[in-house]
Design an enzyme around this catalytic site. Structure first.
Site, mmCIF file in Angstrom:
data_model
loop_
_atom_site.group_PDB
_atom_site.id
_atom_site.type_symbol
_atom_site.label_atom_id
_atom_site.label_comp_id
_atom_site.label_asym_id
_atom_site.label_seq_id
_atom_site.Cartn_x
_atom_site.Cartn_y
_atom_site.Cartn_z
ATOM 1 N N SER A 36 0.842 -1.205 0.000
ATOM 2 C CA SER A 36 0.000 0.000 0.000
ATOM 3 C C SER A 36 0.878 1.255 0.000
ATOM 4 O O SER A 36 0.500 2.278 -0.584
ATOM 5 C CB SER A 36 -0.932 0.002 1.217
ATOM 6 O OG SER A 36 -0.193 -0.124 2.419
ATOM 7 N N ASP A 88 8.590 -3.178 -4.712
ATOM 8 C CA ASP A 88 7.174 -2.787 -4.667
ATOM 9 C C ASP A 88 6.870 -1.696 -5.688
ATOM 10 O O ASP A 88 5.850 -1.730 -6.386
ATOM 11 C CB ASP A 88 6.807 -2.279 -3.264
ATOM 12 C CG ASP A 88 7.005 -3.339 -2.197
ATOM 13 O OD1 ASP A 88 7.270 -4.498 -2.562
ATOM 14 O OD2 ASP A 88 6.909 -3.000 -1.005
HETATM 15 C C1 GLA Z 1 8.723 -4.946 1.562
HETATM 16 C C2 GLA Z 1 9.709 -3.989 0.910
HETATM 17 C C3 GLA Z 1 10.307 -4.595 -0.366
HETATM 18 C C4 GLA Z 1 10.831 -5.998 -0.138
HETATM 19 C C5 GLA Z 1 9.792 -6.840 0.614
HETATM 20 C C6 GLA Z 1 10.344 -8.180 1.004
HETATM 21 O O1 GLA Z 1 7.594 -5.089 0.752
HETATM 22 O O2 GLA Z 1 9.091 -2.771 0.598
HETATM 23 O O3 GLA Z 1 11.318 -3.751 -0.859
HETATM 24 O O4 GLA Z 1 12.058 -5.989 0.523
HETATM 25 O O5 GLA Z 1 9.327 -6.200 1.777
HETATM 26 O O6 GLA Z 1 10.588 -8.947 -0.108
#
Ligand code: GLA
Length: 368
Positions: free
Chosen positions: A109, A154
């Site tokens: 999010s 993400d």
């Molecule tokens: C979160 C972080 C990502 C990644 C994941 C684990 O979502 O924002 O950058 O490290 O955890 O894979």
């Protein structure tokens, strides 16, 4: 001035957890659930924020610096601070946020909000940036303004999402290769089970995993664990003295290989193997990286027991969601079975939905 609107999706990571900041591989999809930001520039130097879900936010000056803004408003403020720091224009005005992405559930999010804010601002100022630059700016806001030392997966997932496709990200070259993932045509469903145990990556555990990986790489005389991609894993591990560090490194090295194997299995339509890689990934997160919780483990195990091809926690960990790959006809049976098990074990009933790989972030044509 005219209103602009931008939308950016959350993501599910199919496999490849805590590999992005180790320059490894990840395989996310963008969700069809999106965060929408409407921006009405007003010629002032203040951004006034509100959210359908969170209510009024903190209004902030467009010159706000790290430490000036807290709570959820830090994400928009941090994104705009990073945009300005990179030399691009930022305007004052009113921003209204409406998110379909469950908040704090491991479905990115935060990245959805950051990307939508940046796209809306750039649409208003006529700034054109490529997706990689946008992703980096969003990450910088999250790392340096919000204080969460997250990687780039993400934001890339949110910006590069494609309908019915997964994204194989090489987090070193930042090359993104899309892999067909047409669930419906394959007779499959991807069920997302939300434990409602929320997490925050600006607190200790996420950062401590990142520090351990970087310390272990340093002790091995390399700049990143990616350098060990083709090494003999068992032999390499004998060079890591501390037992906990050894398990953390083992997770990252084996997870990278699972991502590549899983992407190959996905391309070949070998969904039983995809499920098996998901199960192994979950076990590695549970036993080696220690980022799951007993409730999350219960959900993943229960999904497999009710017939899922594979199930694993998705996202940064310590709560959030479990994804389960199931035959389309089995979605209700698996999800209902899991919910009953969780309630029987004395927890709040999870909620669930069926996910579809959706498109990446967009800006609506300027209106008004
Ligand atoms: C979160 C972080 C990502 C990644 C994941 C684990 O979502 O924002 O950058 O490290 O955890 O894979």
């Amino acid at each position: 001035m005219n209103r602009v609107t931008a939308r950016a999706p959350g993501r599910i990571n199919l496999i490849g957890e805590h590999t992005d900041y180790n320059n490894g591989y990840a395989l996310p999809i963008a969700l069809t659930q999106q965060t929408t930001v409407h921006f009405d520039p007003d010629g002032s130097n203040t951004v006034t924020l509100s959210s359908e879900q969170e209510g009024a936010g903190t209004s902030f000056d467009i010159g706000a610096q790290p430490g000036d803004v807290g709570g959820w408003s830090a994400y928009p403020a941090g994104s705009l601070w990073a945009l300005a720091s990179a030399g691009y224009p930022v305007l004052g005005g009113t921003m209204t946020v409406n998110s379909q992405v469950p908040i704090g559930a491991g479905l990115a999010s935060s990245a959805a909000l950051e990307c939508a804010v940046l796209l809306a601002m750039n649409a208003a100022t006529g700034t054109r940036l490529n997706r990689l630059d946008l992703a980096r700016i969003a990450q910088s806001g999250e790392n340096d303004f919000v204080g969460a030392s997250t990687g780039l997966m993400d934001q890339i997932a949110s910006l590069y999402g494609e309908v019915d496709r997964a994204l194989l990200i090489d987090c070193e070259s930042l090359e993104v290769t899309s892999v067909g993932f047409d669930l419906e045509a394959s007779g499959l469903s991807l069920v997302v089970i939300n434990s409602h145990a929320t997490h925050s990556h600006s607190t200790g555990e996420y950062a401590s995993r990142r520090e351990t990986c970087s310390r272990a790489a340093h002790a091995l005389g390399i700049d990143s664990l990616r350098r060990l991609q083709d090494a003999n894993i068992e032999q390499t591990l004998t060079r890591v003295e501390d037992g906990t560090d050894r398990r953390r490194v083992r997770h990252v090295l084996t997870e990278n290989r699972r991502v590549l194997d899983c992407a190959a299995a996905l391309s070949a339509g070998e969904f039983r193997s995809v499920g098996e890689f998901m199960n192994r990934s979950h076990a590695s997160m549970r036993d080696d990286f220690e980022i799951t919780t007993p409730l999350i483990d219960l959900i993943a195990e229960s999904a497999v027991r009710y017939g899922a091809l594979g199930a694993r926690m998705t996202g940064g960990g310590f709560g959030g969601c479990v994804i389960a790959l199931v035959g389309s006809d089995d979605a209700y049976r698996v999800a209902d079975g899991v919910c009953a098990d969780v309630v029987r074990a004395g927890h709040r009933a999870p909620t669930w939905f069926v996910a579809h790989p959706g498109p990446g972030a967009t800006t609506s044509p300027v209106s008004g």
